[in-house]
Enzyme design. Structure first.
Site, PDB file in Angstrom:
ATOM      1  N   LYS A   1      53.306  -1.336  57.838  1.00 48.20           N
ATOM      2  CA  LYS A   1      53.263  -2.843  57.028  1.00 48.20           C
ATOM      3  C   LYS A   1      54.795  -2.781  56.670  1.00 48.20           C
ATOM      4  CE  LYS A   1      49.131  -3.735  56.514  1.00 48.20           C
ATOM      5  NZ  LYS A   1      48.693  -4.849  57.429  1.00 48.20           N
TER       6      LYS A   1
ATOM      7  N   TYR B   1      50.024   4.097  57.934  1.00 47.31           N
ATOM      8  CA  TYR B   1      49.499   3.015  57.465  1.00 47.31           C
ATOM      9  C   TYR B   1      50.637   2.100  56.938  1.00 47.31           C
ATOM     10  CZ  TYR B   1      47.296  -0.902  55.125  1.00 47.31           C
ATOM     11  OH  TYR B   1      47.106  -2.236  54.493  1.00 47.31           O
TER      12      TYR B   1
ATOM     13  N   SER C   1      51.488  -5.165  51.954  1.00 46.72           N
ATOM     14  CA  SER C   1      51.040  -4.179  51.033  1.00 46.72           C
ATOM     15  C   SER C   1      51.756  -3.807  49.899  1.00 46.72           C
ATOM     16  CB  SER C   1      50.129  -3.256  51.783  1.00 46.72           C
ATOM     17  OG  SER C   1      49.561  -2.165  50.685  1.00 46.72           O
TER      18      SER C   1
HETATM   19  P1  NAD Z   1      39.321  -5.702  57.102  1.00 50.56           P
HETATM   20  O1  NAD Z   1      39.229  -4.459  58.244  1.00 50.56           O
HETATM   21  O2  NAD Z   1      37.934  -6.141  56.335  1.00 50.56           O
HETATM   22  O3  NAD Z   1      39.669  -7.088  58.269  1.00 50.56           O
HETATM   23  C1  NAD Z   1      40.512  -6.818  59.256  1.00 50.56           C
HETATM   24  C2  NAD Z   1      39.947  -7.498  60.395  1.00 50.56           C
HETATM   25  O4  NAD Z   1      40.723  -7.343  61.615  1.00 50.56           O
HETATM   26  C3  NAD Z   1      38.641  -6.672  60.678  1.00 50.56           C
HETATM   27  O5  NAD Z   1      37.611  -7.811  60.961  1.00 50.56           O
HETATM   28  C4  NAD Z   1      38.801  -6.150  62.277  1.00 50.56           C
HETATM   29  O6  NAD Z   1      37.524  -6.227  63.042  1.00 50.56           O
HETATM   30  C5  NAD Z   1      40.061  -7.152  62.788  1.00 50.56           C
HETATM   31  N1  NAD Z   1      41.024  -6.404  63.815  1.00 50.56           N
HETATM   32  C6  NAD Z   1      41.731  -5.164  63.629  1.00 50.56           C
HETATM   33  N2  NAD Z   1      42.146  -5.029  64.569  1.00 50.56           N
HETATM   34  C7  NAD Z   1      42.203  -5.889  65.474  1.00 50.56           C
HETATM   35  C8  NAD Z   1      42.981  -6.347  66.717  1.00 50.56           C
HETATM   36  N3  NAD Z   1      43.482  -5.781  67.219  1.00 50.56           N
HETATM   37  N4  NAD Z   1      42.371  -7.555  67.237  1.00 50.56           N
HETATM   38  C9  NAD Z   1      41.487  -8.354  66.579  1.00 50.56           C
HETATM   39  N5  NAD Z   1      41.037  -8.210  65.479  1.00 50.56           N
HETATM   40  C10 NAD Z   1      41.414  -6.968  64.819  1.00 50.56           C
HETATM   41  O7  NAD Z   1      40.467  -5.615  56.244  1.00 50.56           O
HETATM   42  P2  NAD Z   1      40.933  -6.294  55.012  1.00 50.56           P
HETATM   43  O8  NAD Z   1      40.760  -5.707  53.978  1.00 50.56           O
HETATM   44  O9  NAD Z   1      40.369  -7.648  55.193  1.00 50.56           O
HETATM   45  O10 NAD Z   1      42.560  -6.559  55.367  1.00 50.56           O
HETATM   46  C11 NAD Z   1      43.238  -7.715  55.858  1.00 50.56           C
HETATM   47  C12 NAD Z   1      44.701  -7.203  56.131  1.00 50.56           C
HETATM   48  O11 NAD Z   1      45.077  -7.064  54.700  1.00 50.56           O
HETATM   49  C13 NAD Z   1      44.776  -5.886  56.915  1.00 50.56           C
HETATM   50  O12 NAD Z   1      46.399  -6.151  57.647  1.00 50.56           O
HETATM   51  C14 NAD Z   1      45.295  -4.978  55.755  1.00 50.56           C
HETATM   52  O13 NAD Z   1      45.940  -3.834  56.212  1.00 50.56           O
HETATM   53  C15 NAD Z   1      45.859  -5.815  54.842  1.00 50.56           C
HETATM   54  N6  NAD Z   1      45.693  -5.208  53.304  1.00 50.56           N
HETATM   55  C16 NAD Z   1      44.380  -4.945  52.675  1.00 50.56           C
HETATM   56  C17 NAD Z   1      44.360  -4.363  51.610  1.00 50.56           C
HETATM   57  C18 NAD Z   1      43.086  -3.808  51.157  1.00 50.56           C
HETATM   58  O14 NAD Z   1      42.984  -3.257  50.020  1.00 50.56           O
HETATM   59  N7  NAD Z   1      41.926  -4.490  51.500  1.00 50.56           N
HETATM   60  C19 NAD Z   1      45.583  -4.136  50.882  1.00 50.56           C
HETATM   61  C20 NAD Z   1      46.754  -4.779  51.121  1.00 50.56           C
HETATM   62  C21 NAD Z   1      46.922  -5.056  52.530  1.00 50.56           C
HETATM   63  N1  UFG Z   2      39.813   6.578  43.195  1.00 50.59           N
HETATM   64  C1  UFG Z   2      39.434   7.538  42.809  1.00 50.59           C
HETATM   65  N2  UFG Z   2      37.959   7.620  43.356  1.00 50.59           N
HETATM   66  C2  UFG Z   2      37.877   7.237  44.613  1.00 50.59           C
HETATM   67  C3  UFG Z   2      38.772   6.132  45.352  1.00 50.59           C
HETATM   68  C4  UFG Z   2      39.793   5.770  44.490  1.00 50.59           C
HETATM   69  O1  UFG Z   2      39.494   7.847  41.663  1.00 50.59           O
HETATM   70  O2  UFG Z   2      36.631   7.558  45.026  1.00 50.59           O
HETATM   71  C5  UFG Z   2      41.152   5.874  42.608  1.00 50.59           C
HETATM   72  C6  UFG Z   2      42.517   6.373  43.169  1.00 50.59           C
HETATM   73  O3  UFG Z   2      43.104   7.500  43.086  1.00 50.59           O
HETATM   74  C7  UFG Z   2      43.595   5.305  42.513  1.00 50.59           C
HETATM   75  C8  UFG Z   2      42.575   4.311  42.442  1.00 50.59           C
HETATM   76  O4  UFG Z   2      41.275   4.698  42.259  1.00 50.59           O
HETATM   77  O5  UFG Z   2      43.951   5.840  41.551  1.00 50.59           O
HETATM   78  C9  UFG Z   2      42.525   3.021  43.361  1.00 50.59           C
HETATM   79  O6  UFG Z   2      42.418   3.815  44.839  1.00 50.59           O
HETATM   80  P1  UFG Z   2      42.068   2.972  46.201  1.00 50.59           P
HETATM   81  O7  UFG Z   2      41.714   3.755  47.033  1.00 50.59           O
HETATM   82  O8  UFG Z   2      40.864   1.848  45.845  1.00 50.59           O
HETATM   83  O9  UFG Z   2      43.355   2.159  46.320  1.00 50.59           O
HETATM   84  P2  UFG Z   2      44.932   2.480  46.582  1.00 50.59           P
HETATM   85  O10 UFG Z   2      45.784   2.019  45.369  1.00 50.59           O
HETATM   86  O11 UFG Z   2      45.036   3.735  46.859  1.00 50.59           O
HETATM   87  O12 UFG Z   2      45.279   1.612  47.788  1.00 50.59           O
HETATM   88  C10 UFG Z   2      44.926   0.381  48.255  1.00 50.59           C
HETATM   89  C11 UFG Z   2      44.733   0.255  49.814  1.00 50.59           C
HETATM   90  C12 UFG Z   2      45.971   0.589  50.463  1.00 50.59           C
HETATM   91  C13 UFG Z   2      46.870  -0.504  49.867  1.00 50.59           C
HETATM   92  C14 UFG Z   2      47.292  -0.218  48.369  1.00 50.59           C
HETATM   93  C15 UFG Z   2      48.114  -1.312  47.689  1.00 50.59           C
HETATM   94  O13 UFG Z   2      43.723   1.430  50.249  1.00 50.59           O
HETATM   95  O14 UFG Z   2      45.708   0.150  51.859  1.00 50.59           O
HETATM   96  O15 UFG Z   2      45.986  -0.445  47.773  1.00 50.59           O
HETATM   97  O16 UFG Z   2      47.782  -2.551  48.122  1.00 50.59           O
HETATM   98  F1  UFG Z   2      48.165  -0.320  50.514  1.00 50.59           F
END
Ligand code: NAD
Ligand code: UFG
Length: 331
Positions: free
Chosen positions: A152, A148, A124
């Site tokens: 990462k 969290y 991330s």
């Molecule tokens: P998500 O929660 O939709 O998908 C994660 C999946 O992993 C889920 O289906 C959950 O059931 C499964 N899971 C969790 N723990 C498990 C375990 N111990 N064994 C088996 N399955 C398990 O999340 P996502 O948004 O698709 O994110 C996928 C990956 O990308 C995550 O590692 C997350 O941290 C990373 N990531 C997400 C974002 C974002 O904004 N969505 C940003 C940066 C990184």
């Molecule tokens: N925001 C609002 N109102 C809300 C939610 C978010 O104003 O209800 C704003 C936040 O302050 C920020 C922007 O929208 O400025 C984006 O916020 P998000 O919560 O959607 O995303 P973040 O950038 O805070 O974090 C996300 C994921 C993290 C990941 C990161 C970088 O939640 O897990 O992107 O990939 F690490």
């Protein structure tokens, strides 16, 4: 290639499975469904017309993981499985450290044991902490603001050391920026449980009338209009980035930012959503959210050059596709 996708029933994993299958790779999914539903497996099959082998197992269960590796010959692993709610990680740090780190270690161990040499990891942009934008892969990582984020950074370190000690084990650390949007079929998308933490799913719930109004966390940042700036990337572009990364991977540790390189403010997203979908999004400006930074966006040159990949979809498609999915989503 035959690829083990952990967390493949989730948001980014399901879109990546679609793109892997569309590129003629085969996938085996393992997911414990802690944050997803089994229906998303059928939906991937419907979109692609291909069959998937699915294990409902926890990847912190070493015995279960060993069995899966023993049953199949994998060419690579894409490890999405993890817990991802930043706020929850502050109140439940041990759940986060356990799930996100133990899973990475167990999967790496299985890869070494079964001679699976390609490992792609969901990292991330949060690992950049408060570095100066744009974030470049060569930057020294700064302390993240929550458990969290630390999972990462630590997973990146674990995988790097494992690759250094095992020359054949190659790793891609993909640093995602802010994934939004959904597959154009409207069948798969982001469906968080409970009240969403992230901006786009919150907006779509307001659009649907399930939440009253959006709270915008601060309008006094040093940005274009005072609201937070992020690099929003369409989840299908992100998914294609994984296909390119695993196809290219053949040695060492390879770090890539997956973003668009463009920063967009909260107000710009809200306005684009309103305009494209013709729906009002009531909002109010509230206090800054603790732990937020003003701006986050990627330097995308490395992925462009080495993976021959760049994000193609713009904000309009992101807000349209997010809304199409939310409108259709009922389970
Ligand atoms: P998500 O929660 O939709 O998908 C994660 C999946 O992993 C889920 O289906 C959950 O059931 C499964 N899971 C969790 N723990 C498990 C375990 N111990 N064994 C088996 N399955 C398990 O999340 P996502 O948004 O698709 O994110 C996928 C990956 O990308 C995550 O590692 C997350 O941290 C990373 N990531 C997400 C974002 C974002 O904004 N969505 C940003 C940066 C990184
Ligand atoms: N925001 C609002 N109102 C809300 C939610 C978010 O104003 O209800 C704003 C936040 O302050 C920020 C922007 O929208 O400025 C984006 O916020 P998000 O919560 O959607 O995303 P973040 O950038 O805070 O974090 C996300 C994921 C993290 C990941 C990161 C970088 O939640 O897990 O992107 O990939 F690490």
């Amino acid at each position: 290639m035959n690829i083990l996708v952990t967390g493949g029933a989730g948001y980014i994993g399901s879109h990546t499975c679609v793109e892997l299958l569309n590129s003629n790779h085969s996938v085996v999914i393992v997911d414990n469904l802690i944050n997803s539903k089994v229906e998303s497996i059928e939906k991937i099959e419907r979109i692609t017309g291909k069959k998937i082998i699915f294990y409902e197992k926890d990847v912190t269960n070493e015995e279960a993981v060993d069995k899966i590796f023993n049953n199949h010959k994998f060419d690579g692993v894409i490890h999405f499985a993890g817990l991802k709610a930043v706020g929850e990680s502050v109140s439940k740090p041990l759940d986060y450290y356990y799930n996100n780190l133990v899973s990475t270690m167990i999967l790496s161990k299985a890869c070494i044991k079964y001679n699976v040499n390609k490992f792609v990891f969901s990292s991330s942009a949060t690992v950049y902490g408060e570095n100066k934008v744009p974030f470049v892969e060569t930057m020294k990582l700064l302390k993240t603001t929550n458990p969290y984020g630390e999972t990462k950074a630590m997973s990146e370190r674990i995988l790097t050391d494992t690759s250094l000690a095992n020359v054949d084990f190659s790793v891609a650390l993909l640093r995602y920026f802010n994934p939004v949007g959904a597959h154009e079929s409207g069948l798969i998308g982001e469906a968080p449980n409970g009240i969403p933490n992230n901006l786009m799913p919150y907006i779509t719930k307001v659009a649907k009338g399930e939440l009253k109004k959006l709270s915008i966390f601060g309008d006094d940042y040093d940005t274009v209009d005072g609201t937070g700036v992020r690099d929003y990337i369409h989840v299908v572009d992100l998914a294609i980035g994984h296909v390119k990364a695993i196809e290219k991977l053949d040695n060492g540790v390879n770090i890539y930012n997956l973003g668009t390189g463009k920063g967009v403010s909260v107000l710009e997203i809200v306005n684009a959503f309103k305009e494209e979908n013709d729906i009002d999004i009531p909002y109010e400006i509230v206090e800054r959210r603790p732990g937020d930074i003003a701006s986050s966006y990627a330097d995308v040159e490395k992925a462009k050059k080495e993976l021959n990949w760049e994000a193609k979809k713009g904000i309009k498609e992101m807000v349209k596709d997010s809304w199409r999915f939310e409108k259709n989503y009922s389970i």
